[in-house]
Design an enzyme around this catalytic site. Structure first.
Site, PDB file in Angstrom:
ATOM      1  N   ASP A 174       0.788  -1.165  -0.031  1.00 50.47           N
ATOM      2  CA  ASP A 174      -0.055  -0.045   0.080  1.00 50.47           C
ATOM      3  C   ASP A 174       1.026   1.052  -0.008  1.00 50.47           C
ATOM      4  O   ASP A 174       1.632   1.252   0.991  1.00 50.47           O
ATOM      5  CB  ASP A 174      -0.967   0.000   1.348  1.00 50.47           C
ATOM      6  CG  ASP A 174      -1.803   1.184   1.285  1.00 50.47           C
ATOM      7  OD1 ASP A 174      -1.420   2.181   0.812  1.00 50.47           O
ATOM      8  OD2 ASP A 174      -3.077   1.067   1.724  1.00 50.47           O
ATOM      9  N   HIS A 175       1.037   1.730  -1.042  1.00 48.94           N
ATOM     10  CA  HIS A 175       2.112   2.816  -1.222  1.00 48.94           C
ATOM     11  C   HIS A 175       2.104   3.983  -0.317  1.00 48.94           C
ATOM     12  O   HIS A 175       3.079   4.721   0.012  1.00 48.94           O
ATOM     13  CB  HIS A 175       2.417   3.317  -2.715  1.00 48.94           C
ATOM     14  CG  HIS A 175       1.233   4.389  -2.976  1.00 48.94           C
ATOM     15  ND1 HIS A 175      -0.021   3.963  -3.580  1.00 48.94           N
ATOM     16  CD2 HIS A 175       1.344   5.848  -3.083  1.00 48.94           C
ATOM     17  CE1 HIS A 175      -0.641   5.298  -3.615  1.00 48.94           C
ATOM     18  NE2 HIS A 175       0.273   6.140  -3.386  1.00 48.94           N
ATOM     19  N   HIS A 237      -5.902   3.028   1.359  1.00 53.10           N
ATOM     20  CA  HIS A 237      -4.834   4.161   1.879  1.00 53.10           C
ATOM     21  C   HIS A 237      -5.635   4.769   3.115  1.00 53.10           C
ATOM     22  O   HIS A 237      -5.120   5.343   3.906  1.00 53.10           O
ATOM     23  CB  HIS A 237      -4.813   5.229   0.668  1.00 53.10           C
ATOM     24  CG  HIS A 237      -4.238   4.576  -0.377  1.00 53.10           C
ATOM     25  ND1 HIS A 237      -3.372   3.557  -0.460  1.00 53.10           N
ATOM     26  CD2 HIS A 237      -4.592   4.917  -1.801  1.00 53.10           C
ATOM     27  CE1 HIS A 237      -3.050   3.113  -1.809  1.00 53.10           C
ATOM     28  NE2 HIS A 237      -3.756   4.141  -2.740  1.00 53.10           N
TER      29      HIS A 237
HETATM   30  C1  BG6 Z   1      -3.740   4.959  -6.120  1.00 51.35           C
HETATM   31  C2  BG6 Z   1      -4.956   5.121  -6.623  1.00 51.35           C
HETATM   32  O1  BG6 Z   1      -3.431   3.796  -5.250  1.00 51.35           O
HETATM   33  O2  BG6 Z   1      -3.327   6.000  -5.460  1.00 51.35           O
HETATM   34  C3  BG6 Z   1      -5.089   6.132  -7.558  1.00 51.35           C
HETATM   35  O3  BG6 Z   1      -5.237   3.802  -7.412  1.00 51.35           O
HETATM   36  C4  BG6 Z   1      -4.711   7.379  -6.835  1.00 51.35           C
HETATM   37  O4  BG6 Z   1      -6.408   6.458  -8.193  1.00 51.35           O
HETATM   38  C5  BG6 Z   1      -3.413   7.323  -6.123  1.00 51.35           C
HETATM   39  O5  BG6 Z   1      -4.671   8.466  -7.918  1.00 51.35           O
HETATM   40  C6  BG6 Z   1      -3.090   8.504  -5.063  1.00 51.35           C
HETATM   41  O6  BG6 Z   1      -1.681   8.109  -4.822  1.00 51.35           O
HETATM   42  P1  BG6 Z   1      -0.888   9.640  -4.270  1.00 51.35           P
HETATM   43  O7  BG6 Z   1       0.316   9.184  -3.835  1.00 51.35           O
HETATM   44  O8  BG6 Z   1      -0.815  10.627  -5.429  1.00 51.35           O
HETATM   45  O9  BG6 Z   1      -1.927  10.186  -3.316  1.00 51.35           O
END
Ligand code: BG6
Length: 488
Positions: A174-175, A237
């Site tokens: 989960d980034h 997230h």
């Molecule tokens: C991803 C989603 O996991 O996270 C995208 O699939 C989203 O739809 C993105 O735009 C948002 O990541 P960050 O790090 O730019 O907030």
């Protein structure tokens, strides 16, 4: 600490994520001297390319995503690590060739296998990897989201992978967990004495967790339409942000102690009945506004789609620390600003108000676009007399330390190579999160009403304001007034 000598096998090596995020992240780690010099990257995918052709593709499609620390020399030494080999997930013989490549050299400490592919390929990939011994204890498998589309499919994926890999070999990405400012919540809360004593229902009135994006669905209409904001952002997230905000002090910083505490938070989320879903959730969809297209005019989105591009939920965590405190969660695309933040609103304290008539304190933890912690409070207004005005204490995380701040994917890839699991989801956490969102998904699917439209570029649907108003609360951006108003 010596850096392990690795083989990094990247499935889906020609894909968008590999080009935009994964190769640039590995480049950054390489450029910073954080990778073992002998570590290799092996790209695999169905495309019938040789290494030279793959590198030409990386040159054209990946290099442009390296925004800092770029040098021709480092790029050349980075790409010298990369090999490419075509592989069709349905062909066991391709896996045998992969194993030959891996086994051809000695001295490999760990093998990282990153499945940046659609989840339907996870089961056959794991089975064929195991058949050629690429599931030995020194192999780590990384699973990219989406890990399922509901509880059942997520359980299936986990079970398929678990047939061949032990839980401590599985790194579920989960980034958001790679974001420094999210991780910072642990030392902020548990290495300081200021916060923990008031971080509970006695002092906190409500918590808001927001991930707002200005982008629309761009080229991902087909994927997004089958997914929606709840699956794309909330189940993963937002839930992770909630966990770090609400968890109890872990016994240690070991992966399992941290994940045990996160699991307890998710398990304590009050389940929503169908009636609760109607009352405590709002789904929205962006509509055309000015030059911005509406969601249903986006590429590959069917006219009449009821997929939500915005979700807001009033959640509650049934623990002694949090019982009765509303957690307002929201996310949306095509909103007026890009931000990810956690806002803790404190209760007004009558004894303070008796002297100064002040408003309430607030802590704002911003993950992006900047990385800050702001304590909103009150100070004396200069001049004669004794009155207070609102003021802010700012902790700027980007400038708090000299160290380079790495992007989320770089951090996570280094954690995998180093074999640290704390920033990855355990199976039970993931399934528990699905369990909590299922009644919302089900009730929304059964509801014939369309999502609330909101103009592209706005703050989201009006109905989401009412969700808070019912409890005398307001979204943080609409509620700065009480803090700005001078006190008596
Ligand atoms: C991803 C989603 O996991 O996270 C995208 O699939 C989203 O739809 C993105 O735009 C948002 O990541 P960050 O790090 O730019 O907030």
């Amino acid at each position: 600490m010596s850096q392990p000598n690795f083989d990094f096998i990247l499935f889906g090596a020609t894909g968008d994520l590999a080009m935009r995020k994964l190769l640039p992240a590995l480049y950054q780690a390489h450029a910073a001297g954080l990778l073992n010099p002998n570590g290799r990257i092996l790209g695999v995918s169905r495309s019938p390319l040789d290494t030279a052709q793959y590198l030409a593709k990386a040159e054209a499609e990946s290099r442009i995503h390296i925004k800092q620390n770029f040098s021709e020399e480092k790029w050349a030494s980075f790409t010298a690590r990369i090999r490419y080999q075509p592989l069709d997930v349905s062909r066991p013989e391709d896996f045998a060739r992969l194993a030959d490549t891996v086994n051809a050299r000695e001295g490999t400490d760990c093998i990282v296998i990153y499945l940046s592919t659609a989840p339907k390929f996870f089961a056959p990939a794991c089975e064929h990897l195991a058949a050629v011994g690429l599931n030995a204890p020194n192999v780590r498998i990384v699973l990219e989201k989406p890990l399922g589309t509901d509880l059942e499919s997520s359980r299936e994926i986990n079970a398929d992978v678990a047939r061949h890999f032990r839980e401590n070999q599985i790194y579920r990405i989960d980034h958001y967990l790679g974001k420094e400012s999210l991780q910072n919540l642990l030392p902020l809360r548990f290495a300081n004495v200021f916060f923990e004593p008031v971080w509970n229902r006695d002092y906190i009135k409500s918590v808001q967790i927001t991930i707002a994006e200005t982008l629309g669905v761009e080229e991902r209409g087909e994927f997004y339409d089958a997914t929606g904001a709840l699956r794309d952002m909330v189940q993963n997230h937002i839930v992770q942000m909630l966990c770090f905000t609400a968890m109890e002090r872990p016994k240690s910083l070991s992966a399992d102690d941290i994940r045990d505490e996160k699991l307890k938070v998710i398990a304590a989320l009050k389940p929503l009945s169908a009636a609760d879903v109607a009352r405590y959730t709002v789904r929205g969809q962006y509509a055309a506004s000015g030059s911005l297209k509406g969601y249903t005019q986006e590429h590959k989105v069917p006219a009449g789609s009821r997929t939500e591009t915005y979700a807001a939920i009033r959640a509650e965590i049934d623990t002694p620390r949090w019982a009765g405190v509303p957690f307002y969660l929201r996310t949306g695309k095509r909103l007026s600003r890009r931000t990810a933040e956690i806002v803790l609103d404190f209760k007004r304290q009558p004894e303070n108000a008796a002297l100064f008539g002040c408003g309430a304190n607030r802590i704002v933890i911003t993950l992006q676009p900047d990385e800050t912690v702001r304590l909103k409070g009150f100070v004396k207004q200069a001049g004669s007399g004794m009155s207070a005005i609102s003021a802010e204490m700012l902790l700027d995380l980007e400038h708090a330390a000299d160290a380079r701040r790495a992007e989320a994917y770089e951090i996570l890839l280094r954690e995998v190579i180093d074999g640290r699991l704390a920033l990855f989801n355990r199976r039970d956490e993931l399934e528990q999160a699905w369990q909590w969102v299922m009644p919302i998904l089900d009730a929304w699917a059964a509801d014939p009403a369309a999502p609330h439209p909101y103009p592209a570029g706005s703050n989201g649907p009006e109905a989401a304001e009412k969700l808070l108003a019912e409890n005398g609360d307001a979204w943080a951006e609409n509620d700065a007034g009480s803090l700005k108003t001078p006190c008596r």
